[in-house]
Design a protein around this motif. Structure first.
Motif, PDB file in Angstrom:
ATOM      1  N   VAL A   1      -1.347   8.769   2.816  1.00 43.26           N
ATOM      2  CA  VAL A   1      -1.458   7.306   2.793  1.00 43.26           C
ATOM      3  C   VAL A   1      -0.128   6.665   3.155  1.00 43.26           C
ATOM      4  N   THR A   2       0.946   7.172   2.552  1.00 37.27           N
ATOM      5  CA  THR A   2       2.280   6.624   2.836  1.00 37.27           C
ATOM      6  C   THR A   2       2.650   6.817   4.299  1.00 37.27           C
TER       7      THR A   2
ATOM      8  N   LYS B   1       3.278   0.542  10.623  1.00 38.61           N
ATOM      9  CA  LYS B   1       4.372  -0.426  10.599  1.00 38.61           C
ATOM     10  C   LYS B   1       5.369  -0.158  11.730  1.00 38.61           C
TER      11      LYS B   1
ATOM     12  N   ASP C   1       0.622   4.475   6.646  1.00 42.64           N
ATOM     13  CA  ASP C   1       1.105   3.100   6.516  1.00 42.64           C
ATOM     14  C   ASP C   1       2.423   2.925   7.260  1.00 42.64           C
TER      15      ASP C   1
ATOM     16  N   VAL D   1       0.832  -1.208   0.000  1.00 39.14           N
ATOM     17  CA  VAL D   1       0.000   0.000   0.000  1.00 39.14           C
ATOM     18  C   VAL D   1       0.868   1.259   0.000  1.00 39.14           C
ATOM     19  N   GLY D   2       1.726   1.365   1.010  1.00 39.45           N
ATOM     20  CA  GLY D   2       2.623   2.519   1.075  1.00 39.45           C
ATOM     21  C   GLY D   2       3.566   2.561  -0.106  1.00 39.45           C
TER      22      GLY D   2
END
Length: 642
Positions: free
Chosen positions: A611-612, A619, A615, A157-158
């Motif tokens: 978004v990045t 993590k 994510d 995703v990222g």
């Protein structure tokens, strides 16, 4: 003991110089430009010696025993072991585009002090860290691109969001930089001829260094230097000669010529054209900056611009926004630039021969670029403020005087360089005037002001063009990686049809934007996007540090990342509002559509960055709480004992 004493003296000189520049010492007196140059040189030297060494040993644990991708995967095309001085030249030439020259020139409207402090602190604590961490990460991952590293280390995703952001930013950046080259060289046969000659000279240097006399860097450097001087000198005779029509190109001709060059530079082996040409152009870049420094020492000019102007609160004629966030967006490459992460994970990691060279190339080249920006800031601020605004705006002289900055010498400067310089916004012309003023003050150079002015314009174009060719190659790497998801063979770096196809698509994209001229309307968006990319890259670097067990040192990337995200999100919000406000008052439907499209693109970039970031944060939480298993894409291979 002697070494410690030397560094103590250098540190003391830096502190004293900074005190004068900031007005702590002798606040009533105008500041001499010598103090800025001295403070910057000493500050950067101390930072490289101590903070750079800290990053290399403690944060990144660089190990010269590890084989680099250039040696393990050498293919004579992209992976090629390269002498560190040649590679430093290539890397510096690739990262040093328009930003370190034009950004400080435009941001001078806020006064000399804010930009100067950002160039010092930003380059040392943000930009050089950004470049060095990403370079080390790519070297330990087979020279993979930032997008591929994001996918491998963060997740799909990222990684996808980062890949889309990177590709978009890169195409816009190349178009914007290319447009600056076109504007600088249009109808300039002297500059175009000299730039053209650097191509066959570079081809000869590549063949000489790797085929005729392998490894003889000293010889080829001397030959290249002499040929470069001959190219600069001979260009003076092109205007008025039968060759003038060939090299006096307009926007269309220059765009086609640059597209052809970008395509060839992206396809040919890196040792044949790209690396020697960038190394060659570094002579001119660093040599000119050293000449400027000597000129400042000899001329000892007084800084005419105030430390801070009234425009820090907004309403400036060059940059309408406030000091925060727009100065940090305007001064990009000289302090930090996301574009650098693409070079640090593009061509450079595929050519570096030893990890011990990473500090010199990753950290050192960024500080060298910071010094270039300081010299550009000096060139801007030694101009009388009224003259500076007369060159960089379309305002009448009376309107400029009403702002509190009377125009004094702009007509005299125009006569001295042989060109009307008033009303030439964008920073390039005012930079050339400032540089010419300094260089013509050197002994024996007094009557050469027109020569230095034209040389400065050509110097700016060369600065930018070396970023365009390397950026095109990096974009080709990225497009191959993205395309391999649908067509796996496209990901093979040595498959010639894939190289040609992706190179053509990249060149077609940025050259179309230049040809259409639309990129000029979205250039402000590049400033926001470029710095958003820097924030993303610092986040990726933080992820790598946490996963490698270096969480205690993650502050080195987290603090700059937080500042860059805060700055760029603020700028994105304000820029979007500005675009929408102008769209509402647009005179035509087409103009309104373009402005709304620009606003939408800025929002799109911000969403990708959010978004990045989210994510990455998820993590990090998982890694630090030990609830998520740590995997890495590092490829480590030690030298076999002799």
């Amino acid at each position: 003991m002697l070494g410690k004493l030397v560094w103590l003296v250098i540190s003391a000189v830096a502190a004293c110089s900074l005190a004068v520049v900031a007005g702590v010492a002798n606040p009533a007196e105008k500041v001499n430009a010598l103090w800025l140059v001295t403070a910057a040189a000493c500050f950067y030297l101390v930072a490289y010696r101590f903070y750079g060494a800290f990053l290399a040993t403690k944060v990144l644990s660089l190990d010269p025993r590890l084989k680099t991708p250039a040696r393990r995967l050498a293919d004579g095309m992209d992976y090629h072991p390269t002498n560190r001085w040649v590679l430093f030249g290539h890397h510096f030439a690739a990262i040093a585009g328009a930003g370190p020259l034009i950004g400080p020139m435009l941001a001078a409207q806020f006064g000399y002090l804010p930009g100067f402090l950002w160039l010092l602190i930003g380059a040392v604590m943000v930009g050089a860290v950004h470049d060095m961490v990403i370079l080390a990460a790519s070297v330990r991952r087979n020279g993979r691109s930032l997008a591929r590293i994001a996918k491998d280390e963060i997740g799909p995703v990222g990684g996808l969001a980062a890949s889309l952001a990177i590709l978009f930013i890169l195409i816009v950046a190349l178009a914007g930089l290319g447009l600056a080259v076109v504007n600088s060289l249009a109808k300039s046969p002297w500059g175009t001829f000299t730039i053209f000659l650097t191509i066959p000279i570079a081809l000869f240097m590549g063949l000489y260094l790797y085929k005729i006399r392998p490894g003889r860097v000293g010889e080829v450097s001397a030959i290249g230097f002499v040929l470069l001087l001959a190219a600069v000198f001979s260009g003076h005779f092109i205007p008025g000669s039968p060759l003038e029509p060939i090299f006096s190109l307009g926007k269309g001709g220059l765009t086609l010529a640059m597209a052809a060059y970008g395509l060839i530079a992206s396809i040919l082996p890196v040792w044949m054209l790209l690396c020697p040409r960038d190394y060659l152009s570094t002579y001119m870049k660093i040599g000119t900056v050293i000449l400027l420094a000597f000129g400042v020492v000899f001329m000892a000019p007084t800084i005419q611009m105030p430390a801070m102007t009234r425009f820090v609160a907004g309403g400036g004629p060059v940059i309408p926004g406030k000091l925060f966030p727009f100065m940090f967006i305007t001064i990009a490459c000289g302090a930090v630039s996301g574009f650098h992460s693409l070079i640090s994970s593009g061509t450079t990691p595929k050519m570096i021969m030893s990890e011990r060279e990473i500090p010199m190339i990753g950290y050192g080249a960024m500080l060298a670029e910071g010094f270039v920006s300081v010299m550009a800031l000096v060139a801007a601020t030694i101009l009388i403020p009224g003259d500076y605004f007369a060159i960089n705006t379309k305002l009448s002289f009376d309107a400029i005087a009403a702002l509190g900055f009377p125009v004094e010498r702009v007509r005299e400067l125009s006569a001295m360089v042989g060109t009307d310089v008033a009303g030439r916004p964008g920073g390039a012309v005012s930079l050339a005037v400032g540089m010419a003023s300094i260089l013509s003050s050197l002994p024996g150079m007094k009557g050469l002001m027109p020569y230095w002015y034209n040389f400065a314009l050509m110097f700016e174009a060369l600065f930018i063009l070396t970023t365009v060719d390397t950026g095109t190659r990096v974009a080709r790497f990225l497009l191959q990686e993205l395309g391999s998801r649908a067509f796996p063979r496209l990901g093979q770096q040595n498959w010639l049809p894939g190289i040609i196809i992706t190179s053509f698509l990249v060149v077609a994209a940025w050259s179309y934007l230049i040809w259409s001229g639309n990129v000029a309307t979205i250039w402000p968006m590049f400033g926001v996007s470029n710095q958003l990319l820097a924030a993303i890259a610092l986040g990726i670097g933080t992820t790598i540090l946490i996963k490698s067990g270096k969480a205690r040192y993650a502050w080195t990337t987290v603090l700059p990342m937080v500042f860059m995200y805060a700055t760029t999100f603020t700028a994105a919000w304000k820029l979007t509002g500005s675009f929408l406000g102008k769209a509402a008052a647009a005179a035509t439907a087409a103009e309104a559509f373009t402005l709304r499209m620009n606003a939408g693109l800025v929002v799109f970039m911000a969403i990708l960055a959010v978004v990045t970031l989210l994510d990455m944060l998820l993590k990090w939480r998982g890694y630090l709480s030990e609830r998520r298993p740590i995997t890495t894409s590092e490829v480590l291979e030690f030298e076999e004992p002799a």
